[in-house]
Enzyme design. Structure first.
Site, PDB file in Angstrom:
ATOM      1  N   TYR A  27       0.834  -1.207   0.000  1.00  0.00           N
ATOM      2  CA  TYR A  27       0.000   0.000   0.000  1.00  0.00           C
ATOM      3  C   TYR A  27       0.867   1.256   0.000  1.00  0.00           C
ATOM      4  O   TYR A  27       0.624   2.187  -0.782  1.00  0.00           O
ATOM      5  CB  TYR A  27      -0.912   0.000   1.226  1.00  0.00           C
ATOM      6  CG  TYR A  27      -1.768   1.241   1.327  1.00  0.00           C
ATOM      7  CD1 TYR A  27      -2.863   1.415   0.491  1.00  0.00           C
ATOM      8  CD2 TYR A  27      -1.456   2.253   2.231  1.00  0.00           C
ATOM      9  CE1 TYR A  27      -3.645   2.575   0.558  1.00  0.00           C
ATOM     10  CE2 TYR A  27      -2.229   3.410   2.311  1.00  0.00           C
ATOM     11  CZ  TYR A  27      -3.323   3.562   1.474  1.00  0.00           C
ATOM     12  OH  TYR A  27      -4.083   4.700   1.540  1.00  0.00           O
ATOM     13  N   LYS A  59       1.113   4.292  -2.966  1.00  0.00           N
ATOM     14  CA  LYS A  59       0.781   5.692  -2.724  1.00  0.00           C
ATOM     15  C   LYS A  59       1.981   6.615  -2.935  1.00  0.00           C
ATOM     16  O   LYS A  59       1.838   7.746  -3.418  1.00  0.00           O
ATOM     17  CB  LYS A  59       0.220   5.850  -1.309  1.00  0.00           C
ATOM     18  CG  LYS A  59      -1.205   5.332  -1.184  1.00  0.00           C
ATOM     19  CD  LYS A  59      -2.115   6.052  -2.164  1.00  0.00           C
ATOM     20  CE  LYS A  59      -3.553   5.629  -2.094  1.00  0.00           C
ATOM     21  NZ  LYS A  59      -4.411   6.362  -3.055  1.00  0.00           N
TER      22      LYS A  59
END
Length: 317
Positions: free
Chosen positions: A182, A186
């Site tokens: 994750y 990002k």
């Protein structure tokens, strides 16, 4: 923000009128994407919901019409993990007469515990949160370029301040960790957003009259502090209770959408700007300083070239 004329639902803020403008929001059926869409629609814009789940998209459209009388919205199917669907959605978007804002919001927030692959063989979180957005932007760029003053807004995350990465192993082939997956996705979104603006300017296609690329992050925005909306946000009582205990450092997703919306419509915003909540995790949107990695030209060049290799096509500006 300046020139405030249209009230935001559930907030004491206002937006400049957006009548006649068209925005595309990926992952618009829930969470931050839903409230980004609702707020833009309330300001008078036409908003295209680009979403994977048809039933949830229909529920979101119904909720927007109920909460924003006269709202102008439409929807197209888009599963960012599947590049065939990305291409199909991009072709549909190119038929629009204008795109004033492309909001790259969709993503997997709770990654799988073990490494999974997309239909094209890419690590699933990387493919969904980043690579699909890279491909979508590349193919939709002609519509943005023919719309004066258009913007791309990439949704980053404050996790970029907590977990840094030089993005050497994009596919996590040497070892998978769900939170690293994750965080990397990002960080990649932030690197991409800033690099896109640099390349647009270098090609003479950026600036206030061209296409501007900005980045935003929502702070710590959680469902239990978010208004309940049937089919969109329906947290359990236990979730409400647990999230309320975090309210001193968190906010609802309606407030978490404010930095994204500000980046999309603030008349004072400029390409390369980075918006986030004033107090990092919560608060009204303000300009902030990105991490060093997010602005690193070497990291950006490497990410861009490898993304083109993964797609098998150049990102032409």
């Amino acid at each position: 923000m300046t020139s405030q004329t249209s009230a935001l639902p559930g907030a004491s803020r206002a937006l400049p009128a957006q009548f006649g403008k068209t925005f595309v929001v990926t992952g618009a059926n829930a969470g931050l994407g839903y409230f980004t869409t609702e707020q833009l629609a309330a300001a008078g814009a036409h908003v295209v919901l680009a979403c994977r789940n048809l039933a949830k998209t229909e529920a979101a459209v119904a909720a927007i019409h109920a909460r924003v009388p006269g709202a102008s919205v439409s929807a197209i199917p888009l599963d960012l993990s599947d590049l065939t669907q990305v291409h199909r959605a991009a072709d549909a978007l190119l038929e629009l007469p204008r795109i004033d804002g492309l909001i790259l919001n969709a993503g997997i927030v709770h990654p799988p515990r073990t490494r999974e692959l997309s239909p094209d063989g890419h690590e699933l979180v990387f493919a969904t949160n980043y690579l699909g957005h890279f491909a979508l932007t590349a193919r939709v760029l002609p519509a943005l370029r023919r719309t004066p003053g258009s913007r791309v807004v990439a949704l980053g995350s404050m996790i970029s301040r907590l977990l840094d990465s030089p993005l050497l192993d994009l596919q996590l082939e040497s070892g998978y960790n769900r939170w690293k997956a994750y965080a990397q996705s990002k960080i990649a979104m932030q690197v991409f957003g800033f690099e896109l603006d640099r390349r647009l300017r270098a090609a003479g296609a950026g600036g206030t009259d061209g296409v501007q690329s900005l980045v935003a992050h929502p702070g710590y925005s959680i469902s239990g502090l978010t208004p309940g909306i049937r089919g969109v946000n329906q947290p359990s009582r236990a979730s409400r209770f647990a999230d309320t205990l975090q309210s001193f450092g968190a906010q609802g997703k309606d407030a978490g959408a404010w930095p994204t919306v500000s980046a999309a419509v603030d008349p004072d915003a400029r390409g390369g700007d980075y918006y986030g909540p004033r107090y990092l995790t919560r608060g009204l949107p303000t300009l902030q300083e990105p991490t060093r990695t997010s602005l690193d030209p070497a990291v950006a060049e490497s990410l861009w070239s490898r993304s083109e290799l993964h797609l098998g096509a150049p990102f032409s500006i």
